[in-house]
Enzyme design. Structure first.
Site, PDB file in Angstrom:
ATOM      1  N   ASP A  63      -1.513  -0.852   5.969  1.00 45.65           N
ATOM      2  CA  ASP A  63      -1.821  -0.325   7.300  1.00 45.65           C
ATOM      3  C   ASP A  63      -3.296  -0.357   7.639  1.00 45.65           C
ATOM      4  OD1 ASP A  63      -2.857   2.916   6.907  1.00 45.65           O
ATOM      5  OD2 ASP A  63      -2.049   1.809   5.208  1.00 45.65           O
ATOM      6  N   ASP A  83       0.861  -1.169   0.000  1.00 51.67           N
ATOM      7  CA  ASP A  83       0.000   0.000   0.000  1.00 51.67           C
ATOM      8  C   ASP A  83       0.909   1.234   0.000  1.00 51.67           C
ATOM      9  OD1 ASP A  83      -2.426   1.533   0.397  1.00 51.67           O
ATOM     10  OD2 ASP A  83      -1.778   1.756   2.476  1.00 51.67           O
TER      11      ASP A  83
END
Length: 227
Positions: free
Chosen positions: A177, A12
């Site tokens: 996350d 990400d």
């Protein structure tokens, strides 16, 4: 825990490699000012980040993480265009790398791993940010939130990476996350690493079923066996 027999590490971007909230907050508030609406603190806007530009815009217009059901689609489209124009001019002013990101990515690449970005951020912003931090050459593939019809938590982006690179999901690890990263990995039958910092709307990343949870980005090196 150590992952073995992996070839591709998928990362990400926002909340994982970079803290982009200062520039996102600036651009959201400039959008709100242009629409003669109330602005918000950086920390409030931080709690809205993580689901792509359109969702962030809708949350700002709603003044809440819970999007108002009566937002006019044409108004949302106008607001989103204003936000993206402002953000394009401020994409990497106060954005910063999280600790240990660059050296860890360089080590992982030198250890033989193929590195990929899969983010819900619009694709046009990925390369300028990576270039600012000297990371562009580390990644073999970049997939944005508007690159495909669906984005995380849907598995489409991860399945596209596997198909394009000619690997199966068992050879990949998704690293992020937020629950969107973990849910997308689970749906794609892919193992995952959840990072405890970043943007997860106050929820504990440990509760979403990641294969491994880490506090420090640098610990990824020990979690994957060099190829």
């Amino acid at each position: 825990m150590q992952f073995t027999n992996k070839e591709v590490l998928i990362f990400d971007l926002d909340g994982t490699l970079i803290d982009s909230v200062p520039d996102l907050a600036l651009s959201i508030n400039e959008m709100l000012k242009a629409l003669n609406m109330a602005t918000y603190s950086t920390e409030v806007i931080r709690s809205w980040v993580g689901n792509g530009a359109e969702v962030l815009t809708k949350r700002a217009l709603s003044g809440s993480i819970d999007i108002s059901a009566d937002l006019d689609p044409a108004f949302v489209e106008k607001a989103l265009s204003i936000f993206l124009d402002f953000y394009a001019q401020n994409v990497c002013v106060d954005t910063c790398l999280y600790p240990n990101v660059k050296n860890t990515l360089e080590t992982l690449q030198s250890n033989g791993y193929r590195l990929v970005i899969v983010t819900n951020k619009p694709e046009q912003f990925i390369s300028p940010i990576l270039e600012t931090f000297g990371l562009n050459s580390l990644f073999e593939m970049l997939v944005g939130g508007d690159s495909l019809p669906k984005r995380k938590p849907d598995p489409m982006q991860l399945e596209y990476v596997c198909e394009t690179l000619g690997v199966n999901a068992a050879k990949c690890v998704m690293i992020g996350d937020s629950k969107n990263d973990i849910f997308a990995a689970t749906a794609a039958n892919m193992e995952s690493i959840g990072l405890t910092y970043g943007y997860n709307h106050g929820e504990n990343i440990k509760s979403h079923g990641a294969s491994l949870v880490l506090d420090d980005f640098a610990d990824i090196i020990d979690a994957v066996v060099p190829l």
